[in-house]
Design an enzyme around this catalytic site. Structure first.
Site, mmCIF file in Angstrom:
data_model
loop_
_atom_site.group_PDB
_atom_site.id
_atom_site.type_symbol
_atom_site.label_atom_id
_atom_site.label_comp_id
_atom_site.label_asym_id
_atom_site.label_seq_id
_atom_site.Cartn_x
_atom_site.Cartn_y
_atom_site.Cartn_z
ATOM 1 N N CYS A 56 0.858 -1.184 0.000
ATOM 2 C CA CYS A 56 0.000 0.000 0.000
ATOM 3 C C CYS A 56 0.897 1.237 0.000
ATOM 4 C CB CYS A 56 -0.887 -0.009 1.239
ATOM 5 S SG CYS A 56 -1.867 1.498 1.457
ATOM 6 N N CYS A 84 0.550 3.393 3.576
ATOM 7 C CA CYS A 84 1.048 2.946 4.885
ATOM 8 C C CYS A 84 2.128 1.872 4.791
ATOM 9 C CB CYS A 84 -0.108 2.432 5.740
ATOM 10 S SG CYS A 84 -0.823 0.882 5.154
ATOM 11 N N CYS A 140 -2.090 -10.757 -6.989
ATOM 12 C CA CYS A 140 -2.457 -11.874 -6.119
ATOM 13 C C CYS A 140 -2.371 -11.343 -4.683
ATOM 14 C CB CYS A 140 -1.480 -13.020 -6.378
ATOM 15 S SG CYS A 140 -1.920 -14.573 -5.618
#
Length: 159
Positions: A125, A128, A148
């Site tokens: 991400c 974060c 995946c």
């Protein structure tokens, strides 16, 4: 029986073995959302912590979203950033939720991952730094990519 086990293990490793580069790496990046390990442990389940903060992987076919067919949006369990749309989810047969593209290229980062003797590209991400899963170049059109992703790294909001 031993041969079946070896074949099954080989399949799991090769099912996620092709690699591609899609965006910038997370190495050395300062993230908008940062917390201590203790804060993450309080916020997340032990499995979610192991996967998102320690780069673990949930077992195939055990996550809550691998077989989800509802329309909606998948977001990061750690910070809430939108990551994937159900419109780009597809059946990969691997046992993990698979998508052919993120909602935005800016929502994820990737970098080389050579753990376990494999040459893969891990996905995190961008807000974060949560470990989400891996991306491979064996997906469907239009991108040819297969993100995946671990179910435990995601929250789902139904439309």
């Amino acid at each position: 029986m031993k041969n079946i086990f070896i074949v099954a293990i080989a399949f799991l490793f090769t099912a996620c073995n092709a690699q591609t580069k899609t965006n910038n790496t997370s190495a050395g990046k300062k993230f908008a959302v940062t917390k201590t390990d203790e804060e993450w442990k309080k916020q997340l389940s032990s499995t979610a912590y192991a996967v998102t903060r320690k780069e673990g992987t949930e077992q195939a076919f055990t996550g809550k979203y691998w077989d989800n067919h509802d329309k909606g949006t998948y977001s990061c369990i750690c910070c809430g950033q939108e990551l994937f749309s159900s419109d780009t989810k597809f059946e990969s047969g691997t046992g993990w939720p698979s998508f052919y593209q993120p909602v935005s290229k800016a929502s994820i980062l990737d970098e080389s991952d050579n753990t376990y003797g494999m040459d893969r590209t891990k996905v995190t991400c961008s807000r974060c730094g949560a470990h989400l899963g891996h991306v491979f170049n064996d997906g469907p059109k239009p991108t040819g990519l297969r993100y995946c992703i671990n179910s435990v790294a995601l929250n789902f909001t139904k439309k």
